[in-house]
Motif scaffolding. Sequence first.
Motif, short mmCIF file in Angstrom:
data_model
loop_
_atom_site.label_atom_id
_atom_site.label_comp_id
_atom_site.label_asym_id
_atom_site.label_seq_id
_atom_site.Cartn_x
_atom_site.Cartn_y
_atom_site.Cartn_z
N ASP A 20 0.83 -1.21 0.00
CA ASP A 20 0.00 0.00 0.00
C ASP A 20 0.86 1.26 0.00
O ASP A 20 0.61 2.19 -0.76
CB ASP A 20 -0.94 -0.01 1.21
CG ASP A 20 -1.90 1.15 1.21
OD1 ASP A 20 -2.60 1.35 0.19
OD2 ASP A 20 -1.92 1.89 2.22
N GLU A 21 1.89 1.28 0.85
CA GLU A 21 2.78 2.44 0.92
C GLU A 21 3.52 2.67 -0.40
O GLU A 21 3.85 3.81 -0.74
CB GLU A 21 3.78 2.26 2.06
CG GLU A 21 3.15 2.39 3.43
CD GLU A 21 4.12 2.04 4.55
OE1 GLU A 21 5.33 1.84 4.29
OE2 GLU A 21 3.66 1.96 5.70
N HIS A 65 2.18 2.04 -3.26
CA HIS A 65 1.12 2.25 -4.25
C HIS A 65 1.04 1.10 -5.25
O HIS A 65 0.83 1.31 -6.44
CB HIS A 65 1.28 3.59 -4.97
CG HIS A 65 1.34 4.75 -4.05
ND1 HIS A 65 0.23 5.22 -3.38
CD2 HIS A 65 2.38 5.51 -3.64
CE1 HIS A 65 0.58 6.24 -2.61
NE2 HIS A 65 1.89 6.43 -2.74
N ILE A 66 1.21 -0.11 -4.72
CA ILE A 66 1.08 -1.32 -5.53
C ILE A 66 -0.30 -1.91 -5.22
O ILE A 66 -0.61 -2.20 -4.06
CB ILE A 66 2.19 -2.33 -5.21
CG1 ILE A 66 3.56 -1.73 -5.56
CG2 ILE A 66 1.96 -3.65 -5.95
CD1 ILE A 66 4.73 -2.54 -5.07
N GLU A 67 -1.10 -2.07 -6.25
CA GLU A 67 -2.46 -2.56 -6.06
C GLU A 67 -2.46 -4.06 -5.76
O GLU A 67 -1.91 -4.86 -6.52
CB GLU A 67 -3.30 -2.30 -7.30
CG GLU A 67 -4.73 -2.76 -7.17
CD GLU A 67 -5.54 -2.56 -8.43
OE1 GLU A 67 -6.66 -3.10 -8.47
OE2 GLU A 67 -5.07 -1.90 -9.37
#
Length: 86
Positions: free
Chosen positions: A55-56, A58-60
């Motif tokens: 999440d940090e 920005h990986i889905e």
Amino acid sequence: MTPQVVCILLRGRLGPALVAALDGFDVRATDDGCTRVVGRVPDQAKLIGLLDMFDELHIEVVSVNPLHDAPDDSPAQGDVAPGLPS
């Protein structure tokens, strides 16, 4: 949560540095542009830590699924879904 093998499916490809940071996990690209991360997590805190890291960065995260236990030397053995590279 008892130790178990999980498969985390991520959208996109991971760079070499992140793959290296996932030591102990089997990281493989799929034919549809995703990345499959499979490995043993000892407890819920470890799993949440992995998900927070993605999440940090920005990986889905597409999905998180438990897998049947596999031998320690091959966390994904026997659990490769049809169509995924083994």
